[in-house]
Design a protein around this motif. Structure first.
Motif, short mmCIF file in Angstrom:
data_model
loop_
_atom_site.label_atom_id
_atom_site.label_comp_id
_atom_site.label_asym_id
_atom_site.label_seq_id
_atom_site.Cartn_x
_atom_site.Cartn_y
_atom_site.Cartn_z
N ARG A 1 0.82 -1.21 0.00
CA ARG A 1 0.00 0.00 0.00
C ARG A 1 0.86 1.27 0.00
O ARG A 1 0.61 2.19 -0.77
N ARG B 1 -0.63 3.25 -3.55
CA ARG B 1 -1.11 4.63 -3.50
C ARG B 1 -0.39 5.50 -4.52
O ARG B 1 -1.00 6.34 -5.18
N GLU C 1 -3.70 5.47 -6.72
CA GLU C 1 -4.58 6.31 -5.89
C GLU C 1 -4.21 7.79 -5.96
O GLU C 1 -5.06 8.65 -6.25
N HIS C 2 -2.96 8.11 -5.67
CA HIS C 2 -2.57 9.52 -5.65
C HIS C 2 -2.66 10.19 -7.03
O HIS C 2 -3.11 11.34 -7.11
N ARG D 1 -10.01 7.84 -4.04
CA ARG D 1 -9.25 6.97 -3.14
C ARG D 1 -9.88 5.58 -3.07
O ARG D 1 -9.18 4.56 -3.03
N LEU E 1 -7.09 2.69 -4.30
CA LEU E 1 -6.34 1.80 -3.42
C LEU E 1 -6.47 0.34 -3.82
O LEU E 1 -5.45 -0.34 -3.97
#
Length: 372
Positions: free
Chosen positions: A210, A215, A219-220, A240, A244
């Protein structure tokens, strides 16, 4: 990545715009380095080589998320999004330079890693000192140089944007870089720990997945694109929720490819993760399953073999066969399927418009179902 991803990156000026921003940055860096000292130009050449091999995955997630949250191609904010994509690519380059040194990897994208290239040049030039130390030192500096470049590019991207938008995007970018650095440390720590409780081994492996990969890979970048479009907190939370599980599936697929993939496709020798002692979910599951089955011989072979830098091709093949025989490969595939299902359930809950929705769906499929 499959052709689907290549087509998505080539659409709407995405690849062209990101590559143009990277080319401008490399040209500016070359001028700066030449002015400081011409002997340092090999550093710029190495940065340029690393950037040339990127798939632009993170830039694509950022761009299409921006489109999903109201961004319009060709408007005044598109340049900022493309430069953010370039900043993401530069940060990835920095992470890869450092990661290759820490893992002592021999190849990256089918080519010798930077620290090996600089060590070989040192050796063939018959310079003084230890070639390996020179190569490692040069690659660490390369990572630092790319990290500075990523920060500069992000600052240029945010200049001129409304202050709330710039603050939101900068917060995401800074958190991403901190998480990857901490995740890299957690990875190093995990590799020093003895195998113990199976649940704890997998928890540690998932934490690394993770923080170090999931991320920052998906995600980011998704949240960054939405933030650049001025999306509210509810929309950012939706990104998000999608990013993730998709990022975790991405890294779990990477772990499988690290032991089962075709080196001609992945660009990495098969078994490098096993030699390096990567504490992956795959290995944690294999040890847990072998222990549950009472197969002490398999468990001992895995605990002994994973992390042995002297593993030859036959030993790698034996460990890989154990990963398959214990059922760990099948279990990780099942976990990827669960994460895939969660990803698409979350995408279905978002009111993203076309063509961004279809683009992000296709990107998600290409991220999970890949051979490299």
């Amino acid at each position: 990545m499959p052709t689907a991803n290549t087509a998505l990156v080539d659409r709407e000026n995405l690849r062209e715009g990101v590559d143009a921003a990277l080319a401008r940055h490399v040209a500016s860096l070359r001028e700066t380095v030449l002015a400081i000292g011409p002997d340092a130009t090999p550093l710029v050449d190495a940065v340029e080589r690393m950037l040339a091999g990127g798939k632009r995955l993170r830039a694509a997630f950022c761009y299409w998320s921006w489109r999903a949250h109201g961004g319009t191609p060709g408007d005044e904010r598109e340049a900022a999004v493309l430069r953010t994509g370039a900043a993401l690519e530069l940060f990835q380059a920095a992470a890869l330079f450092h990661d290759d040194v820490m893992d002592d990897s021999s190849t990256r994208r089918g080519l010798p890693t930077a620290h090996r290239v600089f060590a070989d040049e040192h050796r063939t030039s018959q310079r003084r000192g230890e070639a390996r130390r020179f190569g490692d030192g040069a690659a660490i500096l390369l990572g630092d140089l790319a990290l500075v470049a990523s920060d500069e590019e992000m600052a240029h991207a945010l200049a001129g944007l409304p202050a709330p938008v710039a603050r939101a995007a900068r917060t995401v970018f800074d958190l991403m870089r901190t998480e990857v650095t901490v995740g890299q440390y957690l990875d190093l720590v995990a590799q020093t720990m003895p195998w113990g409780d199976p649940a704890d081994d997998e928890r540690r492996a998932r934490d690394v997945v993770r923080t170090k990969a999931a991320r920052y890979s998906v995600e980011h970048p998704l949240v960054l694109g939405a933030a650049l479009a001025g999306a509210d907190e509810e929309a950012l939370a939706g990104c998000r929720a999608v990013g993730l599980p998709l990022g975790e599936a991405f890294q779990l697929r990477d772990d499988l490819l690290g032991v089962l993939g075709d080196p001609a496709t992945t660009g990495k020798p098969t078994g490098d993760d096993l030699r390096e002692g990567k504490r992956t979910v795959l290995v944690a599951r294999a040890l847990a399953l072998a222990t549950q089955a009472g197969d002490t011989e398999a468990a001992a072979a895995l605990a002994r073999g994973v992390g042995d830098p002297g593993l030859d091709a036959d030993a790698i093949a034996e460990l890989t066969a154990l990963l398959v025989r214990t059922g760990a490969v099948d279990e990780v595939e099942s976990l990827i399927d669960e994460l895939r299902s969660e990803t698409f359930t979350q995408i279905a809950a978002r009111d993203w418009p076309e063509p961004a929705r279809s683009a992000l769906v296709a990107l998600a499929h290409a991220t999970i179902d890949r051979a490299a």
